[in-house]
Design an enzyme around this catalytic site. Structure first.
Site, short mmCIF file in Angstrom:
data_model
loop_
_atom_site.label_atom_id
_atom_site.label_comp_id
_atom_site.label_asym_id
_atom_site.label_seq_id
_atom_site.Cartn_x
_atom_site.Cartn_y
_atom_site.Cartn_z
N LYS A 171 33.47 4.20 85.04
CA LYS A 171 34.09 5.57 84.83
C LYS A 171 34.17 6.52 85.78
O LYS A 171 34.83 7.20 85.98
CB LYS A 171 33.67 6.40 83.04
CG LYS A 171 32.78 5.60 82.77
CD LYS A 171 34.49 5.63 81.39
CE LYS A 171 34.71 5.41 80.40
NZ LYS A 171 35.80 5.16 79.21
N SER B 184 32.99 9.74 81.10
CA SER B 184 32.10 9.75 80.31
C SER B 184 30.91 10.09 80.48
O SER B 184 30.44 10.11 82.01
CB SER B 184 31.39 8.00 80.00
OG SER B 184 30.04 8.80 79.32
N TYR C 173 29.14 0.54 82.95
CA TYR C 173 29.78 1.10 82.71
C TYR C 173 30.05 2.51 82.62
O TYR C 173 31.69 2.94 82.69
CB TYR C 173 29.43 1.09 80.97
CG TYR C 173 29.62 2.19 79.96
CD1 TYR C 173 31.85 1.74 79.93
CD2 TYR C 173 28.74 3.69 79.70
CE1 TYR C 173 31.71 3.00 79.29
CE2 TYR C 173 29.64 4.23 79.23
CZ TYR C 173 30.47 4.26 78.61
OH TYR C 173 31.30 5.01 77.98
N1 LIG Z 1 31.48 7.39 71.69
C1 LIG Z 1 30.42 8.49 72.67
O1 LIG Z 1 30.06 8.60 72.44
C2 LIG Z 1 31.48 8.22 73.48
C3 LIG Z 1 30.61 8.67 74.86
C4 LIG Z 1 31.71 9.45 75.80
C5 LIG Z 1 32.26 8.03 76.32
N2 LIG Z 1 32.98 7.20 75.91
C6 LIG Z 1 34.69 7.10 75.67
O2 LIG Z 1 35.35 7.35 74.68
C7 LIG Z 1 36.22 6.07 74.67
C8 LIG Z 1 36.33 4.81 73.09
O3 LIG Z 1 34.42 5.43 72.57
P1 LIG Z 1 34.54 4.60 70.93
O4 LIG Z 1 33.31 5.15 71.12
O5 LIG Z 1 35.60 5.30 70.24
O6 LIG Z 1 34.21 2.78 71.65
P2 LIG Z 1 35.36 2.28 70.31
O7 LIG Z 1 34.45 0.91 70.68
O8 LIG Z 1 34.81 2.35 68.80
O9 LIG Z 1 36.14 2.06 70.58
C9 LIG Z 1 37.53 1.61 71.58
C10 LIG Z 1 38.79 1.24 71.72
O10 LIG Z 1 38.92 0.43 72.66
C11 LIG Z 1 39.51 -1.36 71.86
N3 LIG Z 1 39.86 -2.01 72.84
C12 LIG Z 1 38.46 -1.74 73.97
N4 LIG Z 1 39.81 -3.21 75.31
C13 LIG Z 1 40.51 -2.78 75.23
C14 LIG Z 1 42.11 -3.15 75.82
N5 LIG Z 1 41.44 -4.44 76.42
N6 LIG Z 1 42.64 -3.39 74.81
C15 LIG Z 1 43.28 -2.39 73.95
N7 LIG Z 1 42.55 -2.05 73.30
C16 LIG Z 1 40.90 -1.95 73.55
C17 LIG Z 1 38.61 -1.19 70.97
O11 LIG Z 1 38.87 -2.75 70.24
C18 LIG Z 1 38.17 -0.53 70.37
O12 LIG Z 1 38.73 -0.08 69.44
C19 LIG Z 1 35.63 4.94 75.86
O13 LIG Z 1 37.07 5.15 77.20
C20 LIG Z 1 34.01 5.37 76.01
O14 LIG Z 1 33.68 4.66 77.34
C21 LIG Z 1 32.97 7.53 74.05
#
Ligand SMILES: NC(=O)c1ccc[n+]([C@@H]2O[C@H](COP(=O)([O-])OP(=O)(O)OC[C@H]3O[C@@H](n4cnc5c(N)ncnc54)[C@H](O)[C@@H]3O)[C@@H](O)[C@H]2O)c1
Length: 321
Positions: A149, A120, A145
């Site tokens: 990362k 991130s 958070y």
């Molecule tokens: N959405 C953004 O803008 C953004 C920006 C930067 C980084 N990220 C990173 O991208 C990744 C996805 O983000 P997102 O927005 O899709 O989040 P999200 O919450 O929609 O998806 C994360 C998924 O991980 C699952 N999860 C969490 N802990 C778990 C575990 N222990 N075992 C199995 N499943 C588990 C959740 O149920 C969820 O479906 C994350 O690592 C996040 O940090 C997202």
């Protein structure tokens, strides 16, 4: 890439993970989704094997790695709310760091050595530079958070050195939009992401609170770099291709190189929805950096990443379906 072998996508029911899974499937791959549904969406009739389970469960992982021919792991699973991580850091260190260690241990044990990590832009925290590149020091990370990362990136470097894990860490900037026609959703509870919040606010006619209007930016509001989720998914796939070609482990920013202030995003959502958004000024939130904008040079020139949604308005319009 060997299409007979499967890709394990953790967090594949989530917002980015589901788009990554769909992108890989469209490229002809078999995808196994592992998600504990702490967030995420039901994936009905989705062309992947969807397993409800935890990526921190070593027994389940051992079964998956020994049953299916898994060639690589894309790790999108995580707890993702920076503000909640300030209130409950230990659950973030547990889910994002300790459980990722368990996942890596099982990968090493079963000789699955290719790993793409959804990192991130939160790793950068508050910085002086207008554009952030991968060499910027990570000393100023504000939220637990973001720290999780950074920690996983450091763990990955050690695993590359000691166990031959090959990894790509993608420092994703703010994802938005939906792949049109996919039926996929952004479904965070609570929702903290700016664009879906504005979208709901516009249609529900409720006030939108701007947290911080006194930042040192042209209109006083925070600036972020927005990447369409389809482009974020293609970056994850490019990272896998890069690893398949036996390139060295590396870290890449996934951002567009352009910043939008909160007030500019509000105008863009008003334009797409044709709804006026009522705003209220509110105090800054703890841990919100003033400006996060990527220098995407490395991803474009080394990964060969080519984002297709170059403008925010057309990306927001993808929410219309
Ligand atoms: N959405 C953004 O803008 C953004 C920006 C930067 C980084 N990220 C990173 O991208 C990744 C996805 O983000 P997102 O927005 O899709 O989040 P999200 O919450 O929609 O998806 C994360 C998924 O991980 C699952 N999860 C969490 N802990 C778990 C575990 N222990 N075992 C199995 N499943 C588990 C959740 O149920 C969820 O479906 C994350 O690592 C996040 O940090 C997202």
């Amino acid at each position: 890439m060997d299409l007979k072998k499967a890709i394990l996508v953790t967090g594949g029911a989530g917002y980015i993970g589901s788009h990554v899974s769909l992108y890989c499937i469209k490229k002809g791959h078999r995808v196994i989704i592992l998600d504990n549904y702490s967030q995420g969406q039901e994936l009905l009739s989705f062309p992947a094997l969807v397993i409800k389970g935890d990526y921190g469960d070593p027994v389940l992982l051992a079964t998956l790695f020994s049953t299916y021919a898994i060639q690589s792991v894309i790790h999108c699973g995580a707890s993702t709310h920076a503000a909640l991580s300030m209130a409950d850091p230990l659950s973030y260190y547990d889910n994002n760091v300790s459980k990722t260690v368990i996942l890596l241990q099982q990968m090493v044990k079963h000789n699955v050595l290719k790993f793409v990590f959804s990192s991130s832009c939160a790793v950068y925290g508050n910085q002086e530079s207008a554009l952030l590149n991968e060499e910027n020091p990570l000393r100023l990370v504000s939220s637990p958070y973001g720290k999780t990362k950074v920690m996983v990136e450091q763990i990955l470097a050690d695993c590359a050195h000691s166990y031959g894990i090959q990894f790509v860490s993608l420092r994703c900037f703010n994802a938005f939009g939906i792949e049109p026609g996919s039926g996929l959703k952004e479904n965070h509870i609570p929702e903290t992401h700016l664009i879906p919040l504005l979208w709901h606010t516009a249609y529900l006619k409720i006030p939108f609170y701007i947290f911080g209007t006194d930042y040192d930016t042209p209109d006083g509001t925070c600036i972020r770099d927005y990447v369409h989720v389809y482009d974020s998914a293609s970056a994850h796939y490019k990272a896998l291709e890069y690893l398949e070609k036996e390139n060295p482990s590396d870290i890449f920013n996934i951002g567009m190189g352009k910043g939008w202030s909160v007030k500019e995003v509000i105008k863009a959502v008003e334009l797409v929805t044709q709804q006026k958004i009522q705003t209220r000024d509110a105090l800054r939130r703890e841990g919100d950096p003033e400006r996060l904008v990527a220098d995407p040079f490395k991803a474009i020139h080394i990964l060969g990443w080519k984002p297709v949604y170059s403008d925010l308005i057309s990306g927001i319009a993808s929410l219309l379906g």
